[in-house]
Design an enzyme around this catalytic site. Structure first.
Site, PDB file in Angstrom:
ATOM      1  N   ASP A  74       0.849  -1.196   0.000  1.00 40.69           N
ATOM      2  CA  ASP A  74       0.000   0.000   0.000  1.00 40.69           C
ATOM      3  C   ASP A  74       0.884   1.246   0.000  1.00 40.69           C
ATOM      4  O   ASP A  74       2.006   1.232   0.511  1.00 40.69           O
ATOM      5  CB  ASP A  74      -0.984  -0.007   1.171  1.00 40.69           C
ATOM      6  CG  ASP A  74      -0.359  -0.508   2.464  1.00 40.69           C
ATOM      7  OD1 ASP A  74       0.858  -0.748   2.487  1.00 40.69           O
ATOM      8  OD2 ASP A  74      -1.089  -0.671   3.458  1.00 40.69           O
ATOM      9  N   GLU A 133      -5.523   3.524   3.954  1.00 42.87           N
ATOM     10  CA  GLU A 133      -5.986   4.116   5.217  1.00 42.87           C
ATOM     11  C   GLU A 133      -7.463   4.501   5.154  1.00 42.87           C
ATOM     12  O   GLU A 133      -8.147   4.534   6.166  1.00 42.87           O
ATOM     13  CB  GLU A 133      -5.157   5.362   5.566  1.00 42.87           C
ATOM     14  CG  GLU A 133      -3.680   5.073   5.841  1.00 42.87           C
ATOM     15  CD  GLU A 133      -3.454   4.275   7.121  1.00 42.87           C
ATOM     16  OE1 GLU A 133      -4.408   4.074   7.887  1.00 42.87           O
ATOM     17  OE2 GLU A 133      -2.315   3.834   7.327  1.00 42.87           O
TER      18      GLU A 133
HETATM   19  C1  LIG Z   1      -2.890  -0.775   9.563  1.00 40.16           C
HETATM   20  C2  LIG Z   1      -3.807   0.362   9.788  1.00 40.16           C
HETATM   21  O1  LIG Z   1      -3.546   1.194  10.633  1.00 40.16           O
HETATM   22  N1  LIG Z   1      -4.905   0.387   9.029  1.00 40.16           N
HETATM   23  C3  LIG Z   1      -5.946   1.334   9.217  1.00 40.16           C
HETATM   24  C4  LIG Z   1      -7.091   1.008   8.307  1.00 40.16           C
HETATM   25  C5  LIG Z   1      -8.199   2.037   8.360  1.00 40.16           C
HETATM   26  C6  LIG Z   1      -9.558   1.472   8.233  1.00 40.16           C
HETATM   27  C7  LIG Z   1     -10.684   2.478   8.129  1.00 40.16           C
HETATM   28  N2  LIG Z   1     -10.353   3.647   7.398  1.00 40.16           N
HETATM   29  C8  LIG Z   1     -11.140   2.874   9.524  1.00 40.16           C
HETATM   30  O2  LIG Z   1     -10.676   3.902  10.040  1.00 40.16           O
HETATM   31  O3  LIG Z   1     -11.965   2.184  10.075  1.00 40.16           O
HETATM   32  C9  LIG Z   1      -6.407   1.304  10.668  1.00 40.16           C
HETATM   33  O4  LIG Z   1      -6.806   2.354  11.173  1.00 40.16           O
HETATM   34  O5  LIG Z   1      -6.351   0.238  11.320  1.00 40.16           O
END
Ligand SMILES: CC(=O)N[C@@H](CCC[C@H](N)C(=O)O)C(=O)O
EC number: 3.5.1.47
Length: 383
Positions: A74, A133
């Site tokens: 990513d 993200e």
């Molecule tokens: C690995 C990581 O930090 N991923 C993000 C993914 C975001 C998911 C979505 N936008 C949300 O905020 O629910 C995370 O915050 O875990």
């Protein structure tokens, strides 16, 4: 085993300096293209995706292919003001690679550089995916049909960096590694007015505060405590000055659970709480819950058993079994379409978590990640 013609630490620092938000990764994509162009390989093809403009797909045609192995990195960053003080810190105000996607891209480039020089037996595809993200870049790519034909993986891998683990350590587990998530976006509409005449106003800020407090009961009172869950409100904006009642409030947050069933239960409870507050506070609660592609990250039994066995048995690799984590990943969506495995790569910065403005990954992790995956892919292809 890694390719010495590419200076991966410099690549990571260059990428770290130009972080871009989801679906705006223009300079990042240009940098990736420029770097990949130096690999000059006659079995390498690049594909761009008009529907997801900042994505970049690369395919290495195998010598005697029996399958296509995919590797996804990513490429987006976060709206965080960097506080590392590093000489190669973000040049883009208020945006930072605070989730380590600069490391993810660099490891992918390292693996790609190796196989661009040493033609693989099977086909290899590299997916440089925007918008992890937010905005569900993986789902967008899939729905655009980008992962079809020559670019359809038979198995798919991806890593996420983990500051709590020592640099270079690899960790994963069978089954569910990460949670499924749902974004909360709430606009509260009331009626502004003078602080001295609350009876003539509808206090949106107060209603929003009730929401923030009450959604905390979802995990403590609705979710089976053995299963666990998370509701976090990470952003709250309301009001202009102390003596004016706020007529509007805007909140954003996230709901997380390890199963889709629990996630849907939590979505339902958050909706019900918003509806209740609308009545109790006589305000409008415009609530949007967006799951997008953030399904629980469920590792495939076959690919995960193969990866874990290889990493455990390889004396060069520092491997531990992982615990599940409440982080989300739109790789969860891709793992519903293709069998594959996600794993952690330790980046040795235990003082700072992911999404911390001071996150400073140990760059020795890059080479360890490249070496481990090159060796694994070579073994998988019988080379
Ligand atoms: C690995 C990581 O930090 N991923 C993000 C993914 C975001 C998911 C979505 N936008 C949300 O905020 O629910 C995370 O915050 O875990």
């Amino acid at each position: 085993m890694s390719d010495s013609t590419i200076n991966l630490v410099q690549v990571r620092r260059d990428l770290h300096a130009i972080p871009e938000l989801a679906l705006h990764e223009v300079q990042t994509q240009q940098y990736l293209k420029k770097t990949i162009a130096t690999f000059a390989s006659d079995f390498l093809t690049i594909k761009e995706v008009p529907e997801v403009e900042t994505a970049l797909l690369v395919r290495l045609a195998g010598m005697h292919p029996q399958k296509t192995i995919g590797y996804r990195a990513d490429i987006d960053a976060l709206p965080i003001k960097e506080e590392t003080g590093l000489p190669f810190a973000s040049k883009h105000p208020g945006v930072m690679h605070a989730c380590g996607h600069d490391i993810h891209m660099t490891v992918a480039l390292g693996i790609l550089a190796y196989f661009a020089k040493n033609q693989p037996k099977d086909n290899l595809i590299f997916i440089f995916q925007p918008a992890e993200e937010s905005e569900a870049g993986g789902k967008r790519l899939y729905e655009a049909g980008a992962l079809t034909g020559d670019f359809k993986p038979d198995e798919l891998y991806a890593l996420h960096d983990q500051p709590a683990l020592p640099a270079g350590q690899i960790a994963t587990k069978m089954g569910t590694l990460f949670a499924g998530t749902t974004e909360i976006h709430l606009q509260v509409v009331g009626q502004g007015g003078h602080a001295a005449y609350p009876q003539q106003a509808k206090d949106a800020l107060l209603a929003a505060c009730s929401f923030v407090n009450q959604v905390q009961t979802v995990v403590s009172r609705n979710v089976n405590p053995i299963h666990g869950g998370v509701v976090t409100i990470g952003s709250f904006h309301a009001g202009t000055i102390g003596n004016v009642i706020a007529g509007e409030a805007k909140l954003a947050g996230t709901i997380r659970a390890f199963t889709q069933t629990d996630l849907e239960l939590m979505q339902k409870r958050v909706r019900a709480i918003a509806e209740g507050i609308a009545v109790a506070c006589d305000v409008q609660m415009n609530l949007e819950l967006i799951q997008g592609g953030y399904y629980p990250v469920e590792n495939n039994p076959k690919t995960t058993a193969a990866l874990m066995a290889f990493m455990e048995e390889n004396p060069e690799v520092d491997f531990v079994e992982a615990q599940p984590a409440m982080t989300g990943e739109d790789f969860g969506f891709l793992l519903q379409q293709f069998p594959g495995t996600m794993f952690w790569l330790g980046v040795g910065d235990p003082e700072h978590s992911l999404h911390d403005a001071r996150l400073n990954p140990d760059e020795r992790a890059i080479n360890a990640g490249v070496q481990a995956m090159v060796a694994y892919f070579n073994q998988q292809m019988g080379q």
